[in-house]
Design a protein around this motif. Structure first.
Motif, PDB file in Angstrom:
ATOM      1  N   PRO A 187       0.805  -1.237   0.000  1.00 15.82           N
ATOM      2  CA  PRO A 187       0.000   0.000   0.000  1.00 15.82           C
ATOM      3  C   PRO A 187       0.828   1.273   0.000  1.00 15.82           C
ATOM      4  N   LEU A 188       2.111   1.164   0.399  1.00 12.43           N
ATOM      5  CA  LEU A 188       2.954   2.347   0.464  1.00 12.43           C
ATOM      6  C   LEU A 188       3.609   2.680  -0.871  1.00 12.43           C
ATOM      7  N   ALA A 189       3.408   1.829  -1.885  1.00 10.55           N
ATOM      8  CA  ALA A 189       4.058   2.060  -3.176  1.00 10.55           C
ATOM      9  C   ALA A 189       3.620   3.391  -3.782  1.00 10.55           C
ATOM     10  N   VAL A 190       2.321   3.699  -3.707  1.00  7.64           N
ATOM     11  CA  VAL A 190       1.823   4.969  -4.234  1.00  7.64           C
ATOM     12  C   VAL A 190       2.437   6.134  -3.471  1.00  7.64           C
ATOM     13  N   LEU A 191       2.536   5.979  -2.163  1.00 11.77           N
ATOM     14  CA  LEU A 191       3.132   7.018  -1.333  1.00 11.77           C
ATOM     15  C   LEU A 191       4.577   7.271  -1.744  1.00 11.77           C
ATOM     16  N   PHE A 192       5.315   6.213  -1.976  1.00 11.80           N
ATOM     17  CA  PHE A 192       6.708   6.351  -2.362  1.00 11.80           C
ATOM     18  C   PHE A 192       6.845   7.053  -3.710  1.00 11.80           C
ATOM     19  N   ALA A 193       5.862   6.830  -4.577  1.00  4.61           N
ATOM     20  CA  ALA A 193       5.926   7.441  -5.902  1.00  4.61           C
ATOM     21  C   ALA A 193       5.623   8.937  -5.855  1.00  4.61           C
ATOM     22  N   LEU A 194       4.831   9.358  -4.883  1.00  3.29           N
ATOM     23  CA  LEU A 194       4.354  10.742  -4.857  1.00  3.29           C
ATOM     24  C   LEU A 194       5.148  11.656  -3.925  1.00  3.29           C
ATOM     25  N   LEU A 195       5.804  11.097  -2.914  1.00  5.46           N
ATOM     26  CA  LEU A 195       6.423  11.935  -1.887  1.00  5.46           C
ATOM     27  C   LEU A 195       7.930  11.986  -2.060  1.00  5.46           C
ATOM     28  N   PRO A 196       8.474  13.151  -2.388  1.00  2.93           N
ATOM     29  CA  PRO A 196       9.936  13.259  -2.449  1.00  2.93           C
ATOM     30  C   PRO A 196      10.535  13.111  -1.055  1.00  2.93           C
ATOM     31  N   GLY A 197      11.679  12.470  -1.010  1.00  2.00           N
ATOM     32  CA  GLY A 197      12.330  12.273   0.274  1.00  2.00           C
ATOM     33  C   GLY A 197      11.844  11.067   1.037  1.00  2.00           C
ATOM     34  N   TRP A 198      11.018  10.206   0.411  1.00  2.00           N
ATOM     35  CA  TRP A 198      10.514   9.043   1.142  1.00  2.00           C
ATOM     36  C   TRP A 198      11.618   8.077   1.576  1.00  2.00           C
ATOM     37  N   PRO A 199      12.715   7.914   0.807  1.00  3.97           N
ATOM     38  CA  PRO A 199      13.765   7.014   1.315  1.00  3.97           C
ATOM     39  C   PRO A 199      14.318   7.461   2.664  1.00  3.97           C
ATOM     40  N   LEU A 200      14.405   8.778   2.870  1.00  2.06           N
ATOM     41  CA  LEU A 200      14.883   9.292   4.147  1.00  2.06           C
ATOM     42  C   LEU A 200      13.932   8.894   5.269  1.00  2.06           C
ATOM     43  N   LEU A 201      12.622   9.038   5.035  1.00  2.00           N
ATOM     44  CA  LEU A 201      11.644   8.694   6.067  1.00  2.00           C
ATOM     45  C   LEU A 201      11.668   7.197   6.363  1.00  2.00           C
ATOM     46  N   LEU A 202      11.753   6.372   5.323  1.00  2.00           N
ATOM     47  CA  LEU A 202      11.792   4.927   5.542  1.00  2.00           C
ATOM     48  C   LEU A 202      13.060   4.531   6.282  1.00  2.00           C
TER      49      LEU A 202
END
Length: 252
Positions: A187-202
């Motif tokens: 379910p987080l795949a869409v979030l990862f596609a839309l939010l810049p900086g998601w690797p930092l948060l993960l």
């Protein structure tokens, strides 16, 4: 597909106060689907927060908007995870032997450490939401934080040892496999596609889980339901802090 639907509804019933007027079967299969749905429920909470933020932005002063969002955040979960924070805080603050710490955690009475933990947790979350709004951060942050924190709960249940062979955490753990952790990421795949900086948060979430899980294992020999609930609240706070740091110092 029915088991998946029942699992999602079970996750909603357990993690939120959203009305779900359906009697869902409590079976190993539906519980497994419920765990896979934890991040999806977090996404739903985050979408509601972002929607309210978008609707009320410019209508309310920023401090008041932050307070409204924090109040909604607590109301959606019914304060379930805050109860875990308070129980863990009282047990840790006692500096008592292990057996006594477990007794304190189960005690329904609220101690001074619980009050302090609750006050400072909510104050920090409210201030960070305010700071993110002031910094002009993407509302996607409000979507990402609850979703990632609930994925963190699944990771903790999957990877950390249970302190006792009893209780809700132990029940959930019996139905959880490593592949379920990967499916919970879907379910987080869409979030990862839309939010810049998601690797930092993960990455920040994984670091938090490593430190938190290790600390709880040393303090209590493992996790239980209260510790998992406190991990959701602590994870949200940590991710808000990381997001604010990113938006204020990196993207500014």
């Amino acid at each position: 597909m029915m088991n998946a639907a029942f699992g999602l509804l079970l996750a909603c019933q357990f993690l939120t106060r959203l009305p779900v007027p359906v009697a869902c079967p409590w079976t190993p299969v539906t519980r497994r689907w419920a765990l896979r749905s934890y991040p999806l429920v977090g996404l739903a909470i985050g979408v509601l927060l972002a929607a309210f933020a978008a609707l009320l932005s410019g209508v309310l002063p920023t401090p008041l908007l932050a307070l409204v969002l924090l109040s909604l955040w607590v109301a959606l979960s019914g304060g379930l995870h805050l109860d875990g924070v308070m129980d863990v805080a009282d047990a840790l603050g006692s500096n008592a032997p292990l057996a006594r710490r477990w007794e304190i955690m189960k005690d329904p009475q609220v101690g001074s450490f619980a009050i302090l933990a609750l006050v400072f947790l909510l104050a920090w979350k409210g201030m960070l939401v305010w700071a993110l709004l002031n910094a002009g951060a993407s509302l996607g942050v409000l979507v990402a934080v609850p979703a990632l924190a609930r994925f963190g709960a699944v990771a903790l249940l999957c990877l950390a040892p249970c302190a006792r062979r009893e209780g809700l955490a132990w029940t959930w753990r019996q139905d959880l496999e490593r592949r379920d952790l990967l499916l919970a990421l879907v379910p987080l795949a869409v979030l990862f596609a839309l939010l810049p900086g998601w690797p930092l948060l993960l990455g920040a979430l994984l670091a938090f889980l490593l430190v938190y899980g290790g600390g709880m294992t040393r303090a209590f020999t493992g996790i239980n339901g209260d510790i998992v609930g406190a991990a959701i609240e602590g994870g949200e706070l940590w991710l808000l802090l990381i997001a604010w740091s990113w938006w204020s110092f990196v993207t500014a």
